[in-house]
Design an enzyme around this catalytic site. Structure first.
Site, short mmCIF file in Angstrom:
data_model
loop_
_atom_site.label_atom_id
_atom_site.label_comp_id
_atom_site.label_asym_id
_atom_site.label_seq_id
_atom_site.Cartn_x
_atom_site.Cartn_y
_atom_site.Cartn_z
CB CYS A 49 -64.34 115.93 72.71
SG CYS A 49 -62.99 115.60 73.87
NE ARG A 57 -62.97 114.34 69.38
CZ ARG A 57 -64.23 113.96 69.27
NH1 ARG A 57 -64.89 114.26 68.16
NH2 ARG A 57 -64.84 113.32 70.24
CG ASP A 110 -62.52 110.77 68.93
OD1 ASP A 110 -61.32 110.92 69.26
OD2 ASP A 110 -63.41 110.46 69.74
P1 4NP Z 1 -61.97 112.51 72.62
O1 4NP Z 1 -61.59 111.01 72.15
O2 4NP Z 1 -63.48 112.54 72.78
O3 4NP Z 1 -61.52 113.38 71.49
O4 4NP Z 1 -61.23 112.73 73.90
C1 4NP Z 1 -61.95 109.87 72.89
C2 4NP Z 1 -61.18 109.47 73.96
C3 4NP Z 1 -61.51 108.34 74.68
C4 4NP Z 1 -62.64 107.60 74.31
C5 4NP Z 1 -63.43 108.01 73.24
C6 4NP Z 1 -63.09 109.15 72.54
N1 4NP Z 1 -62.99 106.41 75.03
O5 4NP Z 1 -63.92 105.70 74.60
O6 4NP Z 1 -62.35 106.13 76.08
#
Ligand code: 4NP
Length: 158
Positions: A8, A14, A124
Site C-alpha cells: 500500500c 492496509r 484507505d
Molecule cells: P496505508 O495508509 O497506505 O494503508 O498504510 C496510509 C498511511 C499513511 C499515509 C498514507 C496512507 N501517510 O500519508 O503517512
C-alpha cells in the site's frame, strides 16, 4: 516456496492488515512452511513503525496476530523475490509498475480477488477512518487469494 507481498502507500494500515490476515489463513491451512508473506509501502514516511493503532485494534478484535510486522519500503529487488505482489488500490498498482519500470507480470490488484465487488480498490482508513470496511474487504480478498494460490501452485499441507 511461494512468496506474497502486499503493498500500500504507507505500509501501516492496509498492507500490514492484509499480511496479518493472510498469514492467519495460511497458518490455519497448515501452509506456513510453503508460503512466505510480507508487506511494504511505496512511501517512506513510516519505515520501522508498527501498524497503525486502528489496524492493530481491528486485528486484535478478530484474534489475528500482528507480531513482528514493521513498515518498510518497496525495493526493486522485491520484484525478483516475490511471485505475487498485491497492490491494495489502483494507485498502489500504478506506483508498483513505476518502481519496477515496466508493467510487471507479478503485480495484481487486491480487488481482483473479490469477484463482483463494486469497490475499485481497498479504501484507505488513513483517510476514511473506517477500519471495519477495510477489514471486511481484506478478509474476503485474502481468503480468495489463498484459494487461488493453492490451486494455481498446486500446494498441499503434506
Ligand atoms: P496505508 O495508509 O497506505 O494503508 O498504510 C496510509 C498511511 C499513511 C499515509 C498514507 C496512507 N501517510 O500519508 O503517512
Amino acid at each position: 516456496m511461494v512468496s506474497v507481498l502486499f503493498v500500500c502507500l504507507g505500509n501501516i494500515c492496509r498492507s500490514p492488515m492484509a499480511e496479518a490476515v493472510f498469514r492467519h489463513y495460511v497458518i490455519e491451512a497448515g501452509l506456513e512452511n510453503k508460503i512466505h508473506i510480507d508487506s511494504a509501502g511505496t512511501g517512506d514516511w513510516h519505515i520501522g513503525e508498527p501498524p497503525h493503532q486502528g489496524t492493530m485494534l481491528k486485528l486484535k478484535e478478530y484474534g489475528v496476530s500482528s507480531e513482528g510486522i514493521y513498515a518498510r519500503q518497496v525495493k526493486k529487488i522485491d520484484f525478483d523475490q516475490f511471485q505475487w505482489i498485491i497492490g491494495m488500490d489502483t494507485s498502489n498498482v500504478e506506483n508498483l509498475h513505476k518502481i519496477a519500470q515496466t508493467t510487471h507480470s507479478h503485480v495484481y490488484p487486491f480487488i481482483q480477488f473479490i469477484p463482483g465487488t463494486t469497490y475499485e480498490g481497498v479504501p484507505d482508513p488513513w483517510y476514511t477512518g473506517n477500519f471495519q470496511e477495510t477489514y471486511d474487504l481484506v478478509q474476503q480478498g485474502c481468503k480468495n487469494l489463498l484459494n487461488e494460490i493453492v490451486t494455481k501452485q498446486g500446494l498441499s499441507n503434506k
